[in-house]
Write a protein that holds these residues in place. Structure first.
Motif, PDB file in Angstrom:
ATOM      1  N   ASP A  30       0.145  32.632  18.300  1.00 10.77           N
ATOM      2  CA  ASP A  30       0.209  34.040  17.884  1.00 10.77           C
ATOM      3  C   ASP A  30      -0.764  34.356  16.752  1.00 10.77           C
ATOM      4  OD1 ASP A  30       1.807  32.277  16.594  1.00 10.77           O
ATOM      5  OD2 ASP A  30       3.335  33.734  15.999  1.00 10.77           O
ATOM      6  N   LYS A  31      -1.516  33.347  16.308  1.00 13.58           N
ATOM      7  CA  LYS A  31      -2.553  33.598  15.302  1.00 13.58           C
ATOM      8  C   LYS A  31      -3.945  33.478  15.920  1.00 13.58           C
ATOM      9  CE  LYS A  31      -0.225  34.356  11.530  1.00 13.58           C
ATOM     10  NZ  LYS A  31      -0.450  35.560  10.727  1.00 13.58           N
ATOM     11  N   ALA A  32      -4.015  33.393  17.243  1.00  8.34           N
ATOM     12  CA  ALA A  32      -5.294  33.107  17.915  1.00  8.34           C
ATOM     13  C   ALA A  32      -6.378  34.113  17.544  1.00  8.34           C
ATOM     14  CB  ALA A  32      -5.099  33.084  19.426  1.00  8.34           C
ATOM     15  N   ASP A  33      -5.992  35.382  17.326  1.00  8.75           N
ATOM     16  CA  ASP A  33      -7.007  36.397  17.046  1.00  8.75           C
ATOM     17  C   ASP A  33      -7.052  36.796  15.576  1.00  8.75           C
ATOM     18  OD1 ASP A  33      -7.990  36.605  19.687  1.00  8.75           O
ATOM     19  OD2 ASP A  33      -6.160  37.685  20.236  1.00  8.75           O
ATOM     20  N   ALA A  34      -6.382  35.989  14.729  1.00  6.66           N
ATOM     21  CA  ALA A  34      -6.413  36.290  13.289  1.00  6.66           C
ATOM     22  C   ALA A  34      -7.668  35.678  12.671  1.00  6.66           C
ATOM     23  CB  ALA A  34      -5.167  35.714  12.624  1.00  6.66           C
ATOM     24  N   TYR A  35      -8.161  36.337  11.623  1.00  7.38           N
ATOM     25  CA  TYR A  35      -9.285  35.762  10.887  1.00  7.38           C
ATOM     26  C   TYR A  35      -8.813  34.528  10.114  1.00  7.38           C
ATOM     27  CZ  TYR A  35     -12.100  39.965  11.669  1.00  7.38           C
ATOM     28  OH  TYR A  35     -12.822  40.964  12.238  1.00  7.38           O
ATOM     29  N   HIS A  36      -9.725  33.555  10.001  1.00 13.88           N
ATOM     30  CA  HIS A  36      -9.400  32.322   9.292  1.00 13.88           C
ATOM     31  C   HIS A  36      -8.870  32.594   7.893  1.00 13.88           C
ATOM     32  CE1 HIS A  36     -10.872  29.008   6.585  1.00 13.88           C
ATOM     33  NE2 HIS A  36     -10.029  28.383   7.363  1.00 13.88           N
ATOM     34  N   ILE A  37      -9.477  33.583   7.213  1.00 10.46           N
ATOM     35  CA  ILE A  37      -9.129  33.823   5.809  1.00 10.46           C
ATOM     36  C   ILE A  37      -7.707  34.354   5.651  1.00 10.46           C
ATOM     37  CG2 ILE A  37     -10.010  36.197   5.680  1.00 10.46           C
ATOM     38  CD1 ILE A  37     -11.167  35.346   2.897  1.00 10.46           C
ATOM     39  N   THR A  38      -7.131  34.926   6.746  1.00  3.75           N
ATOM     40  CA  THR A  38      -5.789  35.494   6.633  1.00  3.75           C
ATOM     41  C   THR A  38      -4.691  34.452   6.874  1.00  3.75           C
ATOM     42  OG1 THR A  38      -5.672  36.063   8.977  1.00  3.75           O
ATOM     43  CG2 THR A  38      -6.646  37.709   7.510  1.00  3.75           C
ATOM     44  N   LEU A  39      -5.069  33.215   7.230  1.00  2.00           N
ATOM     45  CA  LEU A  39      -4.062  32.190   7.503  1.00  2.00           C
ATOM     46  C   LEU A  39      -3.485  31.637   6.197  1.00  2.00           C
ATOM     47  CD1 LEU A  39      -5.833  30.099  10.298  1.00  2.00           C
ATOM     48  CD2 LEU A  39      -4.314  32.053  10.561  1.00  2.00           C
ATOM     49  N   SER A  40      -2.235  31.177   6.260  1.00  2.00           N
ATOM     50  CA  SER A  40      -1.640  30.512   5.096  1.00  2.00           C
ATOM     51  C   SER A  40      -2.250  29.113   4.972  1.00  2.00           C
ATOM     52  CB  SER A  40      -0.135  30.401   5.281  1.00  2.00           C
ATOM     53  OG  SER A  40       0.148  29.448   6.292  1.00  2.00           O
ATOM     54  N   GLY A  41      -1.983  28.462   3.835  1.00  2.00           N
ATOM     55  CA  GLY A  41      -2.525  27.116   3.629  1.00  2.00           C
ATOM     56  C   GLY A  41      -2.127  26.160   4.736  1.00  2.00           C
ATOM     57  N   GLY A  42      -0.849  26.218   5.136  1.00  2.00           N
ATOM     58  CA  GLY A  42      -0.364  25.327   6.188  1.00  2.00           C
ATOM     59  C   GLY A  42      -1.020  25.638   7.528  1.00  2.00           C
ATOM     60  N   GLN A  43      -1.194  26.938   7.816  1.00  2.00           N
ATOM     61  CA  GLN A  43      -1.843  27.325   9.072  1.00  2.00           C
ATOM     62  C   GLN A  43      -3.306  26.890   9.091  1.00  2.00           C
ATOM     63  OE1 GLN A  43      -0.975  31.466   8.787  1.00  2.00           O
ATOM     64  NE2 GLN A  43       0.873  31.350  10.056  1.00  2.00           N
ATOM     65  N   GLN A  44      -3.979  27.017   7.935  1.00  2.00           N
ATOM     66  CA  GLN A  44      -5.377  26.583   7.864  1.00  2.00           C
ATOM     67  C   GLN A  44      -5.491  25.083   8.127  1.00  2.00           C
ATOM     68  OE1 GLN A  44      -7.609  27.835   4.467  1.00  2.00           O
ATOM     69  NE2 GLN A  44      -7.256  30.001   4.848  1.00  2.00           N
ATOM     70  N   GLN A  45      -4.534  24.326   7.572  1.00  2.00           N
ATOM     71  CA  GLN A  45      -4.576  22.883   7.798  1.00  2.00           C
ATOM     72  C   GLN A  45      -4.288  22.548   9.254  1.00  2.00           C
ATOM     73  OE1 GLN A  45      -6.322  21.439   5.997  1.00  2.00           O
ATOM     74  NE2 GLN A  45      -5.340  20.160   4.480  1.00  2.00           N
ATOM     75  N   ARG A  46      -3.380  23.316   9.881  1.00  2.23           N
ATOM     76  CA  ARG A  46      -3.097  23.074  11.294  1.00  2.23           C
ATOM     77  C   ARG A  46      -4.317  23.387  12.145  1.00  2.23           C
ATOM     78  NH1 ARG A  46       2.178  25.869  10.722  1.00  2.23           N
ATOM     79  NH2 ARG A  46       1.694  27.136  12.537  1.00  2.23           N
ATOM     80  N   LEU A  47      -5.041  24.455  11.749  1.00  2.00           N
ATOM     81  CA  LEU A  47      -6.283  24.768  12.462  1.00  2.00           C
ATOM     82  C   LEU A  47      -7.294  23.634  12.275  1.00  2.00           C
ATOM     83  CD1 LEU A  47      -8.213  26.572  14.024  1.00  2.00           C
ATOM     84  CD2 LEU A  47      -8.738  27.786  11.910  1.00  2.00           C
ATOM     85  N   ALA A  48      -7.349  23.093  11.041  1.00  2.00           N
ATOM     86  CA  ALA A  48      -8.284  21.983  10.786  1.00  2.00           C
ATOM     87  C   ALA A  48      -7.944  20.792  11.680  1.00  2.00           C
ATOM     88  CB  ALA A  48      -8.237  21.582   9.314  1.00  2.00           C
ATOM     89  N   LEU A  49      -6.646  20.536  11.888  1.00  7.75           N
ATOM     90  CA  LEU A  49      -6.246  19.438  12.779  1.00  7.75           C
ATOM     91  C   LEU A  49      -6.635  19.754  14.222  1.00  7.75           C
ATOM     92  CD1 LEU A  49      -2.854  17.913  11.637  1.00  7.75           C
ATOM     93  CD2 LEU A  49      -5.149  17.638  10.749  1.00  7.75           C
ATOM     94  N   ALA A  50      -6.441  21.015  14.636  1.00  7.86           N
ATOM     95  CA  ALA A  50      -6.829  21.396  15.999  1.00  7.86           C
ATOM     96  C   ALA A  50      -8.333  21.208  16.185  1.00  7.86           C
ATOM     97  CB  ALA A  50      -6.437  22.848  16.268  1.00  7.86           C
ATOM     98  N   LEU A  51      -9.116  21.554  15.156  1.00 11.79           N
ATOM     99  CA  LEU A  51     -10.570  21.379  15.245  1.00 11.79           C
ATOM    100  C   LEU A  51     -10.928  19.901  15.353  1.00 11.79           C
ATOM    101  CD1 LEU A  51     -11.808  23.991  12.624  1.00 11.79           C
ATOM    102  CD2 LEU A  51     -12.197  24.058  15.081  1.00 11.79           C
ATOM    103  N   ALA A  52     -10.135  19.061  14.665  1.00  8.65           N
ATOM    104  CA  ALA A  52     -10.393  17.620  14.729  1.00  8.65           C
ATOM    105  C   ALA A  52     -10.049  17.059  16.107  1.00  8.65           C
ATOM    106  CB  ALA A  52      -9.602  16.896  13.643  1.00  8.65           C
ATOM    107  N   LEU A  53      -9.282  17.819  16.899  1.00 14.65           N
ATOM    108  CA  LEU A  53      -8.871  17.342  18.220  1.00 14.65           C
ATOM    109  C   LEU A  53      -9.634  18.023  19.349  1.00 14.65           C
ATOM    110  CD1 LEU A  53      -5.023  17.278  17.634  1.00 14.65           C
ATOM    111  CD2 LEU A  53      -6.537  15.305  17.844  1.00 14.65           C
ATOM    112  N   VAL A  54     -10.605  18.864  18.973  1.00 10.42           N
ATOM    113  CA  VAL A  54     -11.251  19.741  19.955  1.00 10.42           C
ATOM    114  C   VAL A  54     -11.992  18.956  21.038  1.00 10.42           C
ATOM    115  CG1 VAL A  54     -13.485  20.107  18.815  1.00 10.42           C
ATOM    116  CG2 VAL A  54     -12.405  21.991  20.029  1.00 10.42           C
ATOM    117  N   ASN A  55     -12.450  17.757  20.685  1.00 10.91           N
ATOM    118  CA  ASN A  55     -13.243  16.967  21.646  1.00 10.91           C
ATOM    119  C   ASN A  55     -12.406  15.857  22.298  1.00 10.91           C
ATOM    120  OD1 ASN A  55     -13.054  15.773  19.109  1.00 10.91           O
ATOM    121  ND2 ASN A  55     -14.835  14.487  19.456  1.00 10.91           N
ATOM    122  N   ASP A  56     -11.068  15.968  22.206  1.00 17.92           N
ATOM    123  CA  ASP A  56     -10.201  14.939  22.781  1.00 17.92           C
ATOM    124  C   ASP A  56     -10.591  13.551  22.265  1.00 17.92           C
ATOM    125  OD1 ASP A  56      -8.193  13.924  24.283  1.00 17.92           O
ATOM    126  OD2 ASP A  56      -9.266  13.958  26.179  1.00 17.92           O
TER     127      ASP A  56
END
Lengths: 313, 354
Positions: free
Chosen positions: A130-156
């Motif tokens: 539900d945050k897929a279309d939110a700007y990165h800057i509007t995410l909470s600290g925990g959400q930003q870290q979760r996005l960072a983990l998703a980015l670390a998994l982007v290439n399987d």
């Protein structure tokens, strides 16, 4: 990207004699490590212990002064691009554009790799649908870290590097990140994680290494490290405000007493025998303590024992 | 690879359009400057000069003749009673005042407004000579005709036409120093480059996407500004479009390299801002963006040619406003080219990712 044959057996990571000196400080002073495939390996230590520098050398961001690094059977000198395609990295700061949307960031970073996981799958994995279309800057600290983990998994990736992923997060956000790390392990990935939270290491890691002053001072499973201590229990006397000097009391008791902030700690093999004697001595010496606790030793005590310092000093 | 560069370019462009502040400063601000200053100084000869005429107690024919002559010379004559004139002078609003003195007049010049009052005093004296000749019944003295032309002689140009190439050059300078230099320092400082370095994306693809996006901005800005100049002030490119393109490409290369080179000197965005402003403000004020350095000392007029913006603007104006060929501007092109080459080499050698 070259046609490098990638060995599928052997350890995920093997490090020998890794060293790195900066103009004013020797950050890493001879580190040996071996991480097996599929395990979650923790690198623990206080700030400035050399964890991040070690990680950056493994990730190919910093060139070592000496030593060998072999990741998934590859070396940086020979197969840099092959390594980059097969590892996932979360750095301490997320460092994305402020006005990039979550979905766009995942799509963009996915486009850097020969193969990328579907963005919707990653969003579901880190619960950011539900945050897929939110700007990165509007995410909470925990959400930003979760996005960072998703980015670390982007290439399987086969191996994932996480640098203090939960620092600065509240307990709930931390637990949600732990779940993602456990998911990584369940998917068969090797994870190398740095932290200075002992409970995090105990909760997540199959094995770990404790670093201090650029060296590994102990390594093994969390249970074996605690067992090596041979002092399974600690009796604590807590005070209101900072604890008084325990030297005189220690002499009278005939046991070593360590002062830690607002409490005294007395490590012991036999709390049952110590406790009556301790209370009696405290009564006679009129020690103004508030409470008595007996607890089992933790990784924190292992660290204290090895370095004489607290992890978060 | 082309696809990767394109993707990077497209993402940079998309993120840029979300930054309304940056959009304003790059697109709207130069247009506002052009319209604002273009209209204010539309007369070409600057604002009308005014003089305060203090009315004598009893008016005589010579007073009437002087006032008429001053009007004939396009002076704006403000006729005030002594008390009002004195109040206006006290407020510092009067540049020049003509007062009755004995059987003639005297003039009082405001020491803070010499640039305006000085020429006005000359015109008042000229008017007084005309008035005396008219009173004496002598024939009207002849005058030397004046025409306003641009240095290339193509067309009488107004201030907006002078300003437009200046703004084009200023845009290139600010894109180079801030959109390239500042942005890359902050990427380095915030670890964006490090995050890219752990992916297989070749770094040059990232930089290429960035450079192409800045080029597109420069081009779009130039089109907008030239279109507004044409629509509002009738300004047209008088030179060959090939020459114009060559000058713009050389300038863009020079100022982008300048930004890249400068970014290697600073570790933090704060220290970069300080370094960039050391270059930006002198370049903006002394290179002839808004006004020429006619009245500056000669050594300064020569000194600013050491920096790239002044020779760039001279060449750009020669082509755009006067339709000159590039052949006559070898020295200017050489200075800009030398800056482009030197800063490019510095950028290649010193650019840091971490």
């Amino acid at each position: 990207m070259g046609g490098t044959e990638v060995p599928m057996s052997g350890p995920a990571l093997r490090i020998r004699g890794l060293r790195k000196a900066f103009p004013k400080v020797v950050a890493v002073a001879g580190v040996d490590l071996e991480v097996a495939r599929g395990e979650v390996f923790g690198l623990l230590g206080p700030n400035g212990a050399g964890k991040t520098t070690t990680l950056e050398m493994i990730e190919g961001l910093t060139a070592p002064d000496a030593g060998e690094i072999e990741i998934l059977g590859c070396t940086w000198a020979r197969d840099g691009q092959a390594i980059r395609s097969r590892i996932g990295v979360q750095l301490q700061s997320t460092s994305l554009f402020n006005k990039i949307r979550v979905r766009e960031a995942l799509d963009l970073y996915g486009s850097y790799y020969p193969k990328a996981r579907p963005t919707d799958e990653l969003l579901a994995l880190v619960q950011l649908q539900d945050k897929a279309d939110a700007y990165h800057i509007t995410l909470s600290g925990g959400q930003q870290q979760r996005l960072a983990l998703a980015l670390a998994l982007v290439n399987d990736p086969d191996m994932v590097f996480l640098d203090e992923p939960t620092t600065g997060l509240d307990p709930q956000a931390r637990r949600s990140l732990w779940d993602i790390v456990r998911r990584m392990k369940a998917e068969g990935r090797t994870v190398l994680i740095t932290t200075h939270y002992m409970e995090e290491a105990e909760a997540l890691c199959d094995r770990l290494a404790i670093m201090d002053h650029g060296q590994v001072i102990a390594s093994g499973t969390p249970a074996s490290l605690i067992a090596q201590l041979a002092i399974p229990s600690v009796v604590e006397l807590t005070f209101e405000g900072s604890a008084p000097d325990p030297a005189a009391f220690s002499a009278r008791l005939g046991e070593p007493v360590e002062r830690r902030g607002e409490r005294w700690e007395i490590p012991t093999r036999d709390p049952k025998a110590l406790l009556p004697r301790l209370l009696e001595t405290a009564e006679i010496a009129a020690v103004p303590y508030q409470q008595v606790h007996v607890r089992r030793a933790t990784l924190e005590d292992v660290f204290l024992h090895q370095t004489g310092r607290s992890l978060r000093d | 690879m082309v696809k990767m560069v394109w993707r990077q370019f497209a993402m940079e462009w998309k993120l840029y359009t979300r930054d309304k502040g940056a959009m304003f400063w790059t697109f709207a601000f130069p247009v506002v400057m052009l319209l604002g200053f273009g209209f204010i100084f539309r007369g070409g000869g600057g604002p009308k000069l005014s003089v305060v005429y203090v009315e004598p107690a009893i008016s005589s024919p010579k007073d009437a003749a002087l006032c008429k002559a001053m009007g004939d010379l396009q002076l704006k004559v403000i006729r005030l009673a002594p008390a009002e004139a004195e109040a206006r002078w006290g407020r510092g609003e009067t540049a020049l005042e003509v007062l009755p003195a004995g059987s003639g007049y005297r003039m009082r010049l405001n020491s803070y407004l010499l640039a305006q009052g000085g020429p006005t005093a000359g015109l008042v004296n000229q008017a007084w000579m005309m008035a005396q000749a008219r009173l004496a019944g002598a024939p009207e003295p002849g005058r030397i005709p004046v025409s306003v032309e641009s240095p290339g002689g193509r067309k009488a140009s107004n201030y907006a036409a002078f300003l437009l190439p200046g703004l084009l050059g200023l845009n290139l300078l600010s894109i180079g120093l801030f959109s390239v230099g500042m942005v890359n320092v902050s990427y380095r400082e915030k670890g964006k480059f490090r995050r890219l370095a752990v992916t297989p994306l070749p770094k040059w693809v990232f930089l290429m996407g960035q450079v192409l996006q800045r080029l597109a901005i420069c081009l779009a800005q130039a089109v907008v500004l030239v279109a507004v100049g044409w629509a509002v002030f009738g300004i047209r490119n008088q030179g060959s479009y090939l020459d114009l393109t060559l000058v713009m490409v050389l300038g863009t290369a020079c100022f982008m390299s300048f930004g890249f080179a400068l970014s290697s000197l600073a570790d933090t965005a704060e220290s970069y801002a300080a370094i960039a402003n050391v270059f930006f403000f002198p370049l903006m004020l002394l290179s002839g963006v808004y006004f020429t350095l006619d009245s500056a000392p000669h050594w300064l007029q020569h000194a600013v040619w050491i920096l790239p913006l002044a020779p760039f603007l001279t060449t750009l104006r020669a082509v755009f406003n006067d339709g000159a060929s590039l052949a006559g501007h070898g020295l200017a092109l050489a200075v800009v080219g030398a800056w482009a080459v030197v800063t490019f080499l510095v950028a290649v050698r010193r650019f840091r990712w971490a």
